[in-house]
Design an enzyme around this catalytic site. Structure first.
Site, PDB file in Angstrom:
ATOM      1  N   ASP A  66      37.114  50.904  47.282  1.00 51.88           N
ATOM      2  CA  ASP A  66      36.762  49.858  48.239  1.00 51.88           C
ATOM      3  C   ASP A  66      37.543  50.005  49.540  1.00 51.88           C
ATOM      4  O   ASP A  66      38.470  50.818  49.632  1.00 51.88           O
ATOM      5  CB  ASP A  66      36.997  48.459  47.621  1.00 51.88           C
ATOM      6  CG  ASP A  66      38.296  48.361  46.831  1.00 51.88           C
ATOM      7  OD1 ASP A  66      39.187  49.198  47.041  1.00 51.88           O
ATOM      8  OD2 ASP A  66      38.413  47.439  46.003  1.00 51.88           O
TER       9      ASP A  66
ATOM     10  N   ASN B 218      41.758  36.898  39.525  1.00 49.81           N
ATOM     11  CA  ASN B 218      40.511  36.223  39.143  1.00 49.81           C
ATOM     12  C   ASN B 218      39.612  37.127  38.292  1.00 49.81           C
ATOM     13  O   ASN B 218      38.450  36.812  38.071  1.00 49.81           O
ATOM     14  CB  ASN B 218      39.759  35.762  40.398  1.00 49.81           C
ATOM     15  CG  ASN B 218      39.399  36.927  41.325  1.00 49.81           C
ATOM     16  OD1 ASN B 218      39.651  38.087  40.978  1.00 49.81           O
ATOM     17  ND2 ASN B 218      38.805  36.625  42.463  1.00 49.81           N
TER      18      ASN B 218
ATOM     19  N   HIS C 108      38.687  40.201  39.087  1.00 50.23           N
ATOM     20  CA  HIS C 108      37.865  41.175  39.820  1.00 50.23           C
ATOM     21  C   HIS C 108      38.306  42.604  39.518  1.00 50.23           C
ATOM     22  O   HIS C 108      39.475  42.852  39.197  1.00 50.23           O
ATOM     23  CB  HIS C 108      37.821  40.885  41.325  1.00 50.23           C
ATOM     24  CG  HIS C 108      39.043  41.221  42.122  1.00 50.23           C
ATOM     25  ND1 HIS C 108      39.412  40.528  43.259  1.00 50.23           N
ATOM     26  CD2 HIS C 108      39.995  42.195  41.994  1.00 50.23           C
ATOM     27  CE1 HIS C 108      40.511  41.063  43.764  1.00 50.23           C
ATOM     28  NE2 HIS C 108      40.892  42.062  43.014  1.00 50.23           N
TER      29      HIS C 108
ATOM     30  N   GLU D  37      33.858  40.322  42.953  1.00 46.05           N
ATOM     31  CA  GLU D  37      34.442  39.007  42.729  1.00 46.05           C
ATOM     32  C   GLU D  37      33.654  38.249  41.655  1.00 46.05           C
ATOM     33  O   GLU D  37      32.488  38.567  41.391  1.00 46.05           O
ATOM     34  CB  GLU D  37      34.421  38.213  44.046  1.00 46.05           C
ATOM     35  CG  GLU D  37      35.194  38.872  45.195  1.00 46.05           C
ATOM     36  CD  GLU D  37      36.717  38.740  45.073  1.00 46.05           C
ATOM     37  OE1 GLU D  37      37.239  38.689  43.934  1.00 46.05           O
ATOM     38  OE2 GLU D  37      37.388  38.699  46.116  1.00 46.05           O
TER      39      GLU D  37
HETATM   40  C1  F6R Z   1      41.971  47.806  45.163  1.00 44.79           C
HETATM   41  C2  F6R Z   1      41.158  47.107  44.179  1.00 44.79           C
HETATM   42  C3  F6R Z   1      41.549  45.778  43.655  1.00 44.79           C
HETATM   43  C4  F6R Z   1      42.965  45.751  43.086  1.00 44.79           C
HETATM   44  C5  F6R Z   1      43.310  44.354  42.562  1.00 44.79           C
HETATM   45  C6  F6R Z   1      44.750  44.262  42.110  1.00 44.79           C
HETATM   46  O1  F6R Z   1      41.385  49.034  45.539  1.00 44.79           O
HETATM   47  O2  F6R Z   1      40.153  47.616  43.838  1.00 44.79           O
HETATM   48  O3  F6R Z   1      40.641  45.406  42.654  1.00 44.79           O
HETATM   49  O4  F6R Z   1      43.075  46.680  42.050  1.00 44.79           O
HETATM   50  O5  F6R Z   1      43.098  43.408  43.581  1.00 44.79           O
HETATM   51  O6  F6R Z   1      45.582  44.406  43.221  1.00 44.79           O
HETATM   52  P1  F6R Z   1      47.156  44.607  43.019  1.00 44.79           P
HETATM   53  O7  F6R Z   1      47.321  45.916  42.350  1.00 44.79           O
HETATM   54  O8  F6R Z   1      47.715  44.630  44.431  1.00 44.79           O
HETATM   55  O9  F6R Z   1      47.622  43.458  42.222  1.00 44.79           O
END
Ligand code: F6R
Length: 241
Positions: free
Chosen positions: A67, A136, A138, A143
């Protein structure tokens, strides 16, 4: 789903890096799926160490990131493109031409999304994908919602994600409101997936992913249906399973 609980994030990073290293050794021109955020950083550090020891060679590997924020330039210090170069790509012998991070560039972002999925397909699909998980539930920027989105798409970031990611920006107002993300279908097509979660803040999401119903309100719950998922947790993230 194979679940491993480790003492700390550094040990998880090393264990996950060894899975990626094994893939690169087994298939030098493998297609790797990468994530950003805090969670994979110890794994990227461990991969750099393995490269410095001469144990792995990235020269033929191709990579696709999950992403990217929409509305900020790739040179922005918080762009995921920059994150990947700062933390991994500039430190290993990867060919920059083999590196793909989604980015809406044309007047019609839907075309960019379709093109990203087509490029992954043309590369033969993703052999091994690393994932983190949001508070959450995701995965990538898929989301919670009423459906599991199939392909790469543009998404409005949820309040929970904006709140979680404001730590990287001067304030919550500066966090981009939209992103381009691989869809759940794109992720589920990966032949093998490694998901890492660390910290007590991820415990509810991890529990919903592993023990909950398969429900798009917890996007990660779809991984229960994937045939080859390995989950690495520290004790805090595993607290509720
Ligand atoms: C980032 C991504 C997100 C993160 C998630 C956890 O490329 O795809 O899904 O893996 O938001 O983020 P952290 O690791 O910062 O807690």
């Amino acid at each position: 789903m194979k679940i491993h609980v480790y003492e700390d994030a550094a040990k998880i990073g090393k264990a996950a890096a060894l899975i990626f290293a094994a893939k690169i050794i087994e298939k030098p021109d493998c297609v790797l799926g990468f994530a950003t955020g805090s969670t994979p950083l110890p794994m990227y550090e461990a991969l750099v160490e393995l490269r410095n020891l001469g144990l792995i060679n990235f020269s033929l590997a191709r990579t696709f990131n999950l992403d990217e924020y929409a509305g900020i330039d790739r040179s922005h210090e918080q762009s995921y493109y920059r994150f990947m170069f700062d933390n991994l790509f500039s430190k290993v012998n990867i060919n920059p031409e083999n590196v793909m991070v989604p980015y809406p560039v044309s007047a019609n972002p839907d075309d960019d999304c379709k093109a990203y999925d087509a490029t992954i397909d043309a590369a033969g699909g993703i052999d091994l994908q690393i994932l983190g998980i949001g508070h959450n539930g995701h995965i990538a920027f898929n989301e919670p919602g009423y459906v599991f989105p199939a392909g790469t798409h543009i998404v409005d970031l949820s309040d929970s994600t904006i709140e979680a990611n404001k730590r990287f920006f001067a304030s919550a107002d500066e966090v981009p409101r939209q992103a381009i993300t691989m869809g759940i279908g794109s992720i589920m097509k990966a032949r093998e997936i490694v998901l890492i979660a660390t910290g007590r803040g991820k415990a509810e999401a991890v529990s919903a992913m592993i023990n909950g119903e398969i429900d798009p309100m917890c996007p990660a719950s779809i991984l229960q249906l994937h045939p080859a998922v390995t989950v690495f947790l520290d004790k805090e993230a595993a607290a509720l399973i």
